[in-house]
Enzyme design. Structure first.
Site, PDB file in Angstrom:
ATOM      1  N   GLY A  46     -27.778  10.004  49.399  1.00 52.84           N
ATOM      2  CA  GLY A  46     -27.916  10.795  50.621  1.00 52.84           C
ATOM      3  C   GLY A  46     -29.030  10.219  51.470  1.00 52.84           C
ATOM      4  O   GLY A  46     -29.880   9.480  50.964  1.00 52.84           O
ATOM      5  N   GLN A  51     -35.799  10.763  57.506  1.00 57.17           N
ATOM      6  CA  GLN A  51     -36.349   9.709  56.652  1.00 57.17           C
ATOM      7  C   GLN A  51     -36.436   8.361  57.344  1.00 57.17           C
ATOM      8  O   GLN A  51     -37.191   7.493  56.905  1.00 57.17           O
ATOM      9  CB  GLN A  51     -35.517   9.573  55.370  1.00 57.17           C
ATOM     10  CG  GLN A  51     -35.608  10.798  54.470  1.00 57.17           C
ATOM     11  CD  GLN A  51     -34.702  10.649  53.271  1.00 57.17           C
ATOM     12  OE1 GLN A  51     -33.515  10.932  53.349  1.00 57.17           O
ATOM     13  NE2 GLN A  51     -35.253  10.205  52.157  1.00 57.17           N
ATOM     14  N   CYS A  91     -35.970  11.040  45.415  1.00 56.31           N
ATOM     15  CA  CYS A  91     -35.895  10.935  46.875  1.00 56.31           C
ATOM     16  C   CYS A  91     -36.305   9.534  47.285  1.00 56.31           C
ATOM     17  O   CYS A  91     -37.288   8.994  46.762  1.00 56.31           O
ATOM     18  CB  CYS A  91     -36.826  11.963  47.519  1.00 56.31           C
ATOM     19  SG  CYS A  91     -36.808  11.938  49.320  1.00 56.31           S
ATOM     20  N   HIS A 133     -30.914  19.282  49.518  1.00 58.50           N
ATOM     21  CA  HIS A 133     -32.030  18.330  49.593  1.00 58.50           C
ATOM     22  C   HIS A 133     -32.096  17.704  50.998  1.00 58.50           C
ATOM     23  O   HIS A 133     -33.171  17.597  51.584  1.00 58.50           O
ATOM     24  CB  HIS A 133     -31.823  17.264  48.499  1.00 58.50           C
ATOM     25  CG  HIS A 133     -32.801  16.129  48.493  1.00 58.50           C
ATOM     26  ND1 HIS A 133     -33.671  15.899  47.446  1.00 58.50           N
ATOM     27  CD2 HIS A 133     -33.026  15.121  49.394  1.00 58.50           C
ATOM     28  CE1 HIS A 133     -34.389  14.821  47.714  1.00 58.50           C
ATOM     29  NE2 HIS A 133     -34.012  14.328  48.890  1.00 58.50           N
ATOM     30  N   GLU A 134     -30.941  17.305  51.539  1.00 60.04           N
ATOM     31  CA  GLU A 134     -30.909  16.651  52.862  1.00 60.04           C
ATOM     32  C   GLU A 134     -31.221  17.627  53.989  1.00 60.04           C
ATOM     33  O   GLU A 134     -31.939  17.289  54.938  1.00 60.04           O
ATOM     34  CB  GLU A 134     -29.550  15.990  53.123  1.00 60.04           C
ATOM     35  CG  GLU A 134     -29.113  14.938  52.111  1.00 60.04           C
ATOM     36  CD  GLU A 134     -30.154  13.906  51.775  1.00 60.04           C
ATOM     37  OE1 GLU A 134     -31.053  13.657  52.584  1.00 60.04           O
ATOM     38  OE2 GLU A 134     -30.081  13.357  50.662  1.00 60.04           O
ATOM     39  N   HIS A 137     -34.847  18.063  54.354  1.00 54.95           N
ATOM     40  CA  HIS A 137     -35.498  16.992  55.125  1.00 54.95           C
ATOM     41  C   HIS A 137     -35.483  17.328  56.614  1.00 54.95           C
ATOM     42  O   HIS A 137     -36.473  17.127  57.318  1.00 54.95           O
ATOM     43  CB  HIS A 137     -34.784  15.650  54.918  1.00 54.95           C
ATOM     44  CG  HIS A 137     -35.204  14.893  53.686  1.00 54.95           C
ATOM     45  ND1 HIS A 137     -36.510  14.517  53.437  1.00 54.95           N
ATOM     46  CD2 HIS A 137     -34.483  14.412  52.644  1.00 54.95           C
ATOM     47  CE1 HIS A 137     -36.567  13.838  52.294  1.00 54.95           C
ATOM     48  NE2 HIS A 137     -35.343  13.764  51.786  1.00 54.95           N
TER      49      HIS A 137
HETATM   50  O1  GNR Z   1     -30.539   9.061  46.220  1.00 60.10           O
HETATM   51  C1  GNR Z   1     -30.886  10.224  46.025  1.00 60.10           C
HETATM   52  N1  GNR Z   1     -30.642  10.806  44.831  1.00 60.10           N
HETATM   53  C2  GNR Z   1     -30.814  12.165  44.574  1.00 60.10           C
HETATM   54  C3  GNR Z   1     -30.794  12.590  43.253  1.00 60.10           C
HETATM   55  C4  GNR Z   1     -30.946  13.922  42.948  1.00 60.10           C
HETATM   56  C5  GNR Z   1     -31.116  14.837  43.963  1.00 60.10           C
HETATM   57  C6  GNR Z   1     -31.151  14.446  45.277  1.00 60.10           C
HETATM   58  C7  GNR Z   1     -31.009  13.110  45.598  1.00 60.10           C
HETATM   59  S1  GNR Z   1     -31.018  12.607  47.246  1.00 60.10           S
HETATM   60  C8  GNR Z   1     -31.611  10.965  47.080  1.00 60.10           C
HETATM   61  C9  GNR Z   1     -31.606  10.260  48.431  1.00 60.10           C
HETATM   62  C10 GNR Z   1     -32.585  10.936  49.354  1.00 60.10           C
HETATM   63  O2  GNR Z   1     -33.763  10.852  49.268  1.00 60.10           O
HETATM   64  N2  GNR Z   1     -32.061  11.714  50.267  1.00 60.10           N
HETATM   65  O3  GNR Z   1     -32.854  12.406  51.096  1.00 60.10           O
HETATM   66 NI    NI Z   2     -34.717  12.718  50.024  1.00 66.66          NI
END
Ligand code: GNR
Ligand code: NI
Length: 166
Positions: A46, A51, A91, A133-134, A137
């Protein structure tokens, strides 16, 4: 296409709140293409525009094994969520750090696709974790913000040292 620089924690710009996208034009399409190249090269599952220091509501996700199922979310909004799950998160902005975070098990998300068309997606498991998670951000939130101040400060110090020694 181009690989973009990814901001590293504790960069204060990671706490910027993203603005919504009003028109999905060629400028957005160019950013989507560059972010996709950046995400696959990292590699990550993601990437949020925040970012790459672009403070607009745009996220990309590809949780497929084959890395050929790019999902684009513009102005994403969680319209409902339920349950709880713990997942060991990482992340791209906090390289080398993996910590368990508790989030909703399932989410229902409304967003625009890359053509500007509205869609609704029901997600669970890793996709649900990644969407949450995204979207964090875009709200200026990094997963380490869920950890204890002690853990977060240790991570902050480690990241600053890592960046100094590079
Ligand atoms: O690549 C990513 N792996 C991940 C693993 C577990 C939970 C969330 C992520 S997102 C991360 C890429 C990232 O930082 N996206 O903002
Ligand atoms: Ni992230």
């Amino acid at each position: 296409m181009a690989i973009l620089d990814i901001l590293n924690y504790p960069d204060p710009r990671l706490h910027t709140v993203a603005k919504s996208v009003s028109v999905v034009d060629e400028v957005i399409h160019r950013l989507i293409d560059d972010m996709a190249e950046t995400m696959y090269a990292a590699p990550g599952i993601g990437l949020a525009a925040t970012q790459v220091n672009q403070h607009i509501q745009l996220i990309l996700i590809d949780t497929s094994e084959t890395k050929d199922h790019l999902q684009v979310f513009i102005n994403p909004k969680i319209i409902s969520k339920n349950g709880e799950q713990d997942y060991e998160e990482g992340c791209l902005s906090v390289p080398g750090v993996y910590e368990s975070v508790t989030r909703a098990e399932k989410v229902k998300v409304e967003a625009l696709d890359r053509t500007g068309k509205k869609f609704i997606l029901h997600a669970e498991g890793l996709l649900s974790v990644c969407i949450q998670h995204e979207i964090d951000h875009l709200l200026g939130k990094v997963f380490v913000d869920y950890l204890s101040p002690l853990k977060r400060n240790r991570i902050r110090t480690k990241m600053i040292k890592q960046q100094r020694d590079r």
